[in-house]
Design a protein around this motif. Structure first.
Motif, mmCIF file in Angstrom:
data_model
loop_
_atom_site.group_PDB
_atom_site.id
_atom_site.type_symbol
_atom_site.label_atom_id
_atom_site.label_comp_id
_atom_site.label_asym_id
_atom_site.label_seq_id
_atom_site.Cartn_x
_atom_site.Cartn_y
_atom_site.Cartn_z
ATOM 1 N N THR A 431 9.353 13.541 -0.546
ATOM 2 C CA THR A 431 8.232 12.811 -1.156
ATOM 3 C C THR A 431 8.138 11.415 -0.553
ATOM 4 N N GLN A 432 9.296 10.748 -0.407
ATOM 5 C CA GLN A 432 9.294 9.395 0.192
ATOM 6 C C GLN A 432 8.748 9.449 1.624
ATOM 7 N N GLY A 433 9.210 10.450 2.392
ATOM 8 C CA GLY A 433 8.753 10.594 3.783
ATOM 9 C C GLY A 433 7.255 10.812 3.867
ATOM 10 N N HIS A 434 6.739 11.740 3.042
ATOM 11 C CA HIS A 434 5.299 12.050 3.067
ATOM 12 C C HIS A 434 4.481 10.841 2.614
ATOM 13 N N ARG A 435 5.009 10.091 1.651
ATOM 14 C CA ARG A 435 4.287 8.917 1.131
ATOM 15 C C ARG A 435 4.097 7.893 2.255
ATOM 16 N N VAL A 436 5.173 7.665 3.011
ATOM 17 C CA VAL A 436 5.101 6.725 4.142
ATOM 18 C C VAL A 436 4.049 7.186 5.145
ATOM 19 N N ASN A 437 4.048 8.496 5.467
ATOM 20 C CA ASN A 437 3.072 9.033 6.438
ATOM 21 C C ASN A 437 1.642 8.904 5.941
ATOM 22 N N LEU A 438 1.442 9.227 4.645
ATOM 23 C CA LEU A 438 0.085 9.187 4.096
ATOM 24 C C LEU A 438 -0.440 7.748 4.057
ATOM 25 N N VAL A 482 -1.954 9.220 -3.756
ATOM 26 C CA VAL A 482 -1.057 9.371 -2.599
ATOM 27 C C VAL A 482 0.283 9.945 -3.056
ATOM 28 N N MET A 483 0.777 9.425 -4.194
ATOM 29 C CA MET A 483 2.069 9.885 -4.728
ATOM 30 C C MET A 483 2.008 11.375 -5.070
ATOM 31 N N LYS A 484 0.890 11.748 -5.710
ATOM 32 C CA LYS A 484 0.715 13.149 -6.113
ATOM 33 C C LYS A 484 0.667 14.053 -4.881
ATOM 34 N N GLN A 485 -0.119 13.625 -3.897
ATOM 35 C CA GLN A 485 -0.249 14.412 -2.661
ATOM 36 C C GLN A 485 1.106 14.565 -1.966
ATOM 37 N N SER A 486 1.873 13.450 -1.895
ATOM 38 C CA SER A 486 3.156 13.518 -1.177
ATOM 39 C C SER A 486 4.150 14.395 -1.937
#
Length: 525
Positions: A431-438, A482-486
């Motif tokens: 989740t942390q990784g995807h959040r950074v990317n998004l 963004v949080m939900k998506q990640s």
């Protein structure tokens, strides 16, 4: 040994009653593993505890379970199987009553530990009793009947717990065990037989060091798995110390069991190749079963905003499908279909389920999208459970059946603990990784991003907020989105990796010794 094994085989009405008693006890124990999950919030409120304190209600039970499971075969031999089984049911039932009456969180945790000591014994002893009550040719069917309890149990817990908490109060999730426990105790004392397996040990021959090493190895490992993610793994001194204790506990335990004359766990039974492969498969099965039972309700509650009862009910069709599959597969094994093929197909179907879940996950996924993938999961679990357990015990006889069942039971529970620990860690890290990317793609100079913020700001202003408040709320809404998506992306990753793990297992399954599939009478000698 043949006559001993044949003495335990039951027929007609007695076998039906013994089977019902054993499945009821296995169900009691397994439902109690997951029924608590949905009641944690209510416990927290009424006992004035923090979420970390309340998590101990689950941890204490799991630790007691995995410590007692490997010792069950030995304890059965010491006290007589019927007496030990009945005593375990009584301990489980009385501690259920005490759990319901607990006045503070640590009282509840203590009684849950005692309940786990009784419960762990129920699972493995029930499997041994069922296996030995059926002639060797019908062992596949025996495992199918037992498997219905083991697979359906984790799924029944959340909806039943949700219903009791919503309509009564949390102590009732424990009180429900009391009438069932009393019935099971009476049936056990009347119908279950004890095999005669040699002399009992004197107090000075008991492997006390073995018990200490086993408890330190398993207890520490279970704690590390349950609390690793929330305590940030090896950044925490307690986790480091307990990991070291667990490692040395394992080394000393193995050394003690192989050198002591009266070991508490007979490791030599693992010389049986089928049991070795079976225990590894049970670990993977536990990983997939408990991992998916854990991840799906959390996803539906956290991302889709469902109630606990709805989240629990979602898994029911999957369990019914498994229940339908069990006897069919039991019959196929009786007819001589090689277990290795069934397990390989089961892994393939489970991969299909995880890949399907991976492809349908969005923040708006509904029940209708998940129904068929979960039916597929039910088919996969049915194809895995019966062949794996039958295969693991197929070349064992006499007291080895109990010892083998203890290993498969322990590995299934540990597989579940590893599964849940690894999945929770992955979800938070991914989740942390995807959040950074998004966030990197959210360029505030882009027209689409500015337009979206403006729309949200206008929406909030129309509800009476000032321009600056509305802008602040618009940014927060984007951050939430963004949080939900990640989080959704991290769940997708977990399903994909679970599927790949099952695919990798297929070639190993096909290495299983040919001819081990059909259980013939010569194995009982």
């Amino acid at each position: 040994m043949t006559t001993q094994a044949e003495d335990l085989v039951e027929y007609g009405f007695r076998r039906v009653i013994i089977t019902i008693t054993a499945v009821l006890c296995a169900l009691l124990e397994i439902v109690d593993t997951t029924i608590v999950n949905v009641a944690l919030n209510d416990m927290k409120g009424s006992l004035g505890a923090t979420l970390t304190d309340v998590a101990w209600v689950i941890t204490a039970y799991a630790i007691a379970n995995v410590i007692i499971i490997p010792m069950t075969s030995w304890l059965s031999q010491q006290f007589g199987r019927r007496n030990y089984f009945a005593a375990s049911i009584i301990i489980f039932t009385v501690s259920s009553f005490l759990c319901g009456n607990a006045s503070n969180i640590w009282e509840l945790v203590f009684f849950r530990f005692i309940q786990g000591m009784g419960g762990g014994a129920l699972l493995v002893t029930a499997q041994t009793i069922i296996t030995e009550s059926y002639p060797a040719a019908k062992r596949g069917m025996a495992q199918a009947i037992y498997g219905m309890g083991v697979i359906v149990g984790p799924t029944l817990g959340p909806p039943l717990g949700g219903y009791l908490v919503d309509n009564f109060s949390w102590p009732y999730i424990f009180y429900i065990n009391i009438p069932l426990g009393i019935i099971a105790t009476i049936l056990t004392l009347y119908f279950v037989k004890s095999p005669k397996y040699g002399e009992k040990l004197k107090a000075n021959q008991v492997d006390w060091w073995g018990i200490v090493f086993l408890a330190s190895f398993i207890g520490s490992l279970q704690f590390v798995l349950e609390h690793g993610q929330q305590d940030d793994w090896f950044e925490d001194i307690t986790i480091i110390i307990l990991s070291v204790v667990s490692f040395f506990g394992l080394i000393l335990f193995i050394w003690r069991q192989l050198t002591y004359k009266y070991p508490i766990v007979n490791l030599r039974v693992l010389q049986d190749r089928n049991l070795r492969i079976g225990t590894i498969m049970c670990f993977i099965l536990g990983f997939g079963l408990y991992g998916s039972t854990f991840i799906i309700p959390i996803y539906t509650q956290a991302i889709l905003g469902w109630t606990a009862t709805d989240a629990g009910l979602l898994l029911i069709p999957s369990s019914i499908m498994t229940g339908i599959m069990m006897p069919i597969i039991g019959k196929m094994i009786q007819k001589g279909v090689p277990q290795a093929y069934l397990v390989a197909i089961g892994f393939m179907i489970f991969f299909g389920f995880t890949f399907w879940m991976y492809s349908i996950m969005t923040p708006d996924t509904g029940t209708e999208h998940m129904f068929w993938p979960l039916i597929l999961r039910g088919m996969g679990l049915g194809l895995l459970f019966v062949p794996i357990t039958t295969l693991a015990l197929s070349t064992l006889h006499g007291r080895q059946i109990g010892e083998g069942a203890a290993f498969t039971g322990m590995m299934r529970q540990l597989g579940g603990s590893f599964g849940i620990a690894i999945i929770t860690t992955f979800i938070s890290r991914f989740t942390q990784g995807h959040r950074v990317n998004l966030i990197a793609h959210l360029d505030s100079t882009k027209f689409e991003v500015q337009q979206r913020i403006q729309q949200l700001q206008m929406g909030f202003m129309s509800k009476g907020f000032s321009a600056s408040e509305s802008l602040d709320k618009a940014h927060k809404a984007i951050e939430m989105s963004v949080m939900k998506q990640s989080t959704v992306l991290s769940y997708m990753d977990v399903f994909l990796y679970l599927g790949i793990m099952f695919l990798i297992c297929i070639p190993f399954v096909l290495l299983i010794k040919r001819g081990a599939g059909k259980v013939d009478m010569s194995n009982v000698h």
